[in-house]
Design an enzyme around this catalytic site. Structure first.
Site, PDB file in Angstrom:
ATOM      1  N   ASP A   1       0.831  -1.207   0.000  1.00 40.68           N
ATOM      2  CA  ASP A   1       0.000   0.000   0.000  1.00 40.68           C
ATOM      3  C   ASP A   1       0.865   1.257   0.000  1.00 40.68           C
ATOM      4  OD1 ASP A   1      -2.310   1.471  -0.007  1.00 40.68           O
ATOM      5  OD2 ASP A   1      -2.740   1.213   2.127  1.00 40.68           O
ATOM      6  N   GLY A   2       0.333   2.303  -0.604  1.00 42.53           N
ATOM      7  CA  GLY A   2       0.998   3.606  -0.535  1.00 42.53           C
ATOM      8  C   GLY A   2       1.627   4.067  -1.837  1.00 42.53           C
ATOM      9  N   ASN A   3       1.369   3.351  -2.931  1.00 40.61           N
ATOM     10  CA  ASN A   3       1.949   3.760  -4.225  1.00 40.61           C
ATOM     11  C   ASN A   3       1.466   5.150  -4.634  1.00 40.61           C
ATOM     12  OD1 ASN A   3       2.959   1.201  -4.251  1.00 40.61           O
ATOM     13  ND2 ASN A   3       1.755   0.457  -5.975  1.00 40.61           N
TER      14      ASN A   3
ATOM     15  N   SER B   1      -7.228  -5.662  -5.970  1.00 45.39           N
ATOM     16  CA  SER B   1      -8.410  -6.168  -5.257  1.00 45.39           C
ATOM     17  C   SER B   1      -9.657  -6.049  -6.121  1.00 45.39           C
ATOM     18  CB  SER B   1      -8.613  -5.385  -3.956  1.00 45.39           C
ATOM     19  OG  SER B   1      -9.089  -4.090  -4.253  1.00 45.39           O
TER      20      SER B   1
ATOM     21  N   GLU C   1     -12.173  -4.518  -5.300  1.00 37.20           N
ATOM     22  CA  GLU C   1     -12.595  -3.110  -5.165  1.00 37.20           C
ATOM     23  C   GLU C   1     -11.772  -2.178  -6.070  1.00 37.20           C
ATOM     24  OE1 GLU C   1     -11.889  -5.171  -2.562  1.00 37.20           O
ATOM     25  OE2 GLU C   1     -13.971  -5.524  -1.954  1.00 37.20           O
ATOM     26  N   ASN C   2     -10.538  -2.586  -6.421  1.00 34.04           N
ATOM     27  CA  ASN C   2      -9.688  -1.739  -7.272  1.00 34.04           C
ATOM     28  C   ASN C   2     -10.266  -1.520  -8.671  1.00 34.04           C
ATOM     29  OD1 ASN C   2      -6.492  -2.929  -5.926  1.00 34.04           O
ATOM     30  ND2 ASN C   2      -7.740  -1.187  -5.313  1.00 34.04           N
TER      31      ASN C   2
ATOM     32  N   ARG D   1      -5.481  -1.700   8.505  1.00 33.09           N
ATOM     33  CA  ARG D   1      -6.688  -2.390   8.038  1.00 33.09           C
ATOM     34  C   ARG D   1      -6.297  -3.671   7.325  1.00 33.09           C
ATOM     35  NH1 ARG D   1      -7.936   2.819   6.267  1.00 33.09           N
ATOM     36  NH2 ARG D   1      -7.027   2.447   4.222  1.00 33.09           N
TER      37      ARG D   1
ATOM     38  N   SER E   1      -8.543  -4.785   4.777  1.00 27.65           N
ATOM     39  CA  SER E   1      -9.045  -4.501   3.424  1.00 27.65           C
ATOM     40  C   SER E   1      -9.466  -5.744   2.631  1.00 27.65           C
ATOM     41  CB  SER E   1      -8.014  -3.700   2.619  1.00 27.65           C
ATOM     42  OG  SER E   1      -7.751  -2.480   3.252  1.00 27.65           O
TER      43      SER E   1
HETATM   44  C1  FPP Z   1      -1.712   0.074  -3.458  1.00 28.93           C
HETATM   45  O1  FPP Z   1      -1.287   1.417  -3.479  1.00 28.93           O
HETATM   46  C2  FPP Z   1      -1.165  -0.686  -4.564  1.00 28.93           C
HETATM   47  C3  FPP Z   1      -1.896  -1.269  -5.568  1.00 28.93           C
HETATM   48  C4  FPP Z   1      -3.357  -1.180  -5.641  1.00 28.93           C
HETATM   49  C5  FPP Z   1      -1.283  -2.002  -6.681  1.00 28.93           C
HETATM   50  C6  FPP Z   1      -0.033  -2.736  -6.367  1.00 28.93           C
HETATM   51  C7  FPP Z   1       0.742  -2.857  -7.619  1.00 28.93           C
HETATM   52  C8  FPP Z   1       2.078  -2.814  -7.711  1.00 28.93           C
HETATM   53  C9  FPP Z   1       2.980  -2.741  -6.554  1.00 28.93           C
HETATM   54  C10 FPP Z   1       2.750  -2.810  -9.036  1.00 28.93           C
HETATM   55  C11 FPP Z   1       2.588  -4.015  -9.883  1.00 28.93           C
HETATM   56  C12 FPP Z   1       2.521  -5.293  -9.163  1.00 28.93           C
HETATM   57  C13 FPP Z   1       3.021  -6.463  -9.615  1.00 28.93           C
HETATM   58  C14 FPP Z   1       2.773  -7.701  -8.840  1.00 28.93           C
HETATM   59  C15 FPP Z   1       3.804  -6.545 -10.826  1.00 28.93           C
HETATM   60  P1  FPP Z   1      -2.390   2.557  -3.622  1.00 28.93           P
HETATM   61  O2  FPP Z   1      -2.513   2.886  -5.058  1.00 28.93           O
HETATM   62  O3  FPP Z   1      -3.661   2.121  -2.964  1.00 28.93           O
HETATM   63  O4  FPP Z   1      -1.714   3.709  -2.812  1.00 28.93           O
HETATM   64  P2  FPP Z   1      -2.459   4.874  -1.992  1.00 28.93           P
HETATM   65  O5  FPP Z   1      -3.149   4.208  -0.838  1.00 28.93           O
HETATM   66  O6  FPP Z   1      -1.304   5.735  -1.541  1.00 28.93           O
HETATM   67  O7  FPP Z   1      -3.385   5.573  -2.934  1.00 28.93           O
END
Ligand code: FPP
Length: 253
Positions: free
Chosen positions: A23-25, A68, A70-71, A197, A199
């Site tokens: 989480d946190g991208n 997920s 939900e995503n 959480r 989630s």
């Molecule tokens: C959550 O961060 C991350 C995701 C929903 C996607 C995860 C995907 C990757 C790490 C890249 C690709 C993965 C693979 C397995 C190749 P967020 O977007 O919810 O961050 P935020 O809470 O800061 O908005």
């Protein structure tokens, strides 16, 4: 790159199954004034680091919550970018998987993933099928409630068709209908980014899992962060509902 910071790790107490909510991208990108997708792109490096570190340490199963149910509700640009990133990463990392003897599999509703993603997943799953080291499980279009409802539906269908005796349904049999039926429950669940959480992730499977939270955002996660989480896990006493004296006597679970 070999692990350097693992001197404190007890090699005899490596968790068998590590699960991660990455989480946190989005926040990582926002803090740098970039588009959210840039955070996902940088998240791939953290995926590689954690996967390699887990394999080097002798973890048998690593489950990553990559997308997920939900995503799907996110803006379509972001969903499309995540799907493309998945395809690119699968193709770019197949050699890493082979070098590290890692077998790929998935949990989740692959039927609703774009055909191109499904095709590349199947190709990578096939290519890595004989690898005997760690199993990397990508949770894609996954949610625990979806999984549990699906299991209930399939059990009801089997009961109606006379293949299942309703009185035989217990926890073990229920687990057999889950996507994780041949995978042991996670020993540790790590969530990054300071959110506390679950989630909708592996709700059934984490009944006795140790939870570990870090404030670091996923794209900043490196091998040493997995090592830190495992050292923390190894200091905990897992009682599985028993009292401390019983667990010290090594009573079977
Ligand atoms: C959550 O961060 C991350 C995701 C929903 C996607 C995860 C995907 C990757 C790490 C890249 C690709 C993965 C693979 C397995 C190749 P967020 O977007 O919810 O961050 P935020 O809470 O800061 O908005």
């Amino acid at each position: 790159m070999a692990l350097k910071d693992n001197t404190e790790i007890d090699k005899d107490k490596i968790p068998v199954h590590v699960a991660v909510i990455m989480d946190g991208n989005g926040r990582w990108a926002k803090r740098k004034g970039k588009e959210r997708v840039v955070g996902h792109q940088h998240g791939v490096k953290a995926v590689r680091e954690v996967t390699e570190a887990a394999a080097e340490l002798g973890v048998k199963y690593l489950t990553l919550f990559a997308f997920s149910t939900e995503n799907w509700q996110r803006p379509s640009d972001e969903v499309n970018a995540l799907m493309s990133l998945l395809v690119t990463t699968l193709n770019a990392e197949i050699s890493t998987l082979m070098e590290n003897n890692i077998k790929l599999r998935t949990i989740g509703n692959l039927d609703i993933m774009p055909a191109q993603v499904r095709k590349n997943l199947m190709k990578t799953i096939d290519r890595t099928a004989e690898n005997k080291g760690m199993t990397l499980i990508l949770a894609l279009s996954y949610s625990a409630r979806w999984e549990i409802a699906k299991a209930a539906r399939e059990m009801a269908r089997d009961a109606t068709e006379g293949k299942l005796n309703v009185d035989s349904i217990d926890e073990l049999l229920f687990s057999e209908y889950l996507q994780t039926k041949d995978i042991p429950d996670p020993d540790i669940l790590i969530r990054t980014s300071g959110e506390y959480r679950i989630s909708n992730f592996l709700l059934w499977q984490i009944a006795y899992t140790e939870l570990y939270f870090t404030k670091k955002l996923w794209p900043d996660i490196r091998k040493k962060d997995l090592v830190k989480a495992i050292i923390d896990y190894q200091r905990r006493e897992r009682r599985f509902g028993r009292i401390s004296e019983q667990t010290k006597m090594n009573v079977d679970r």
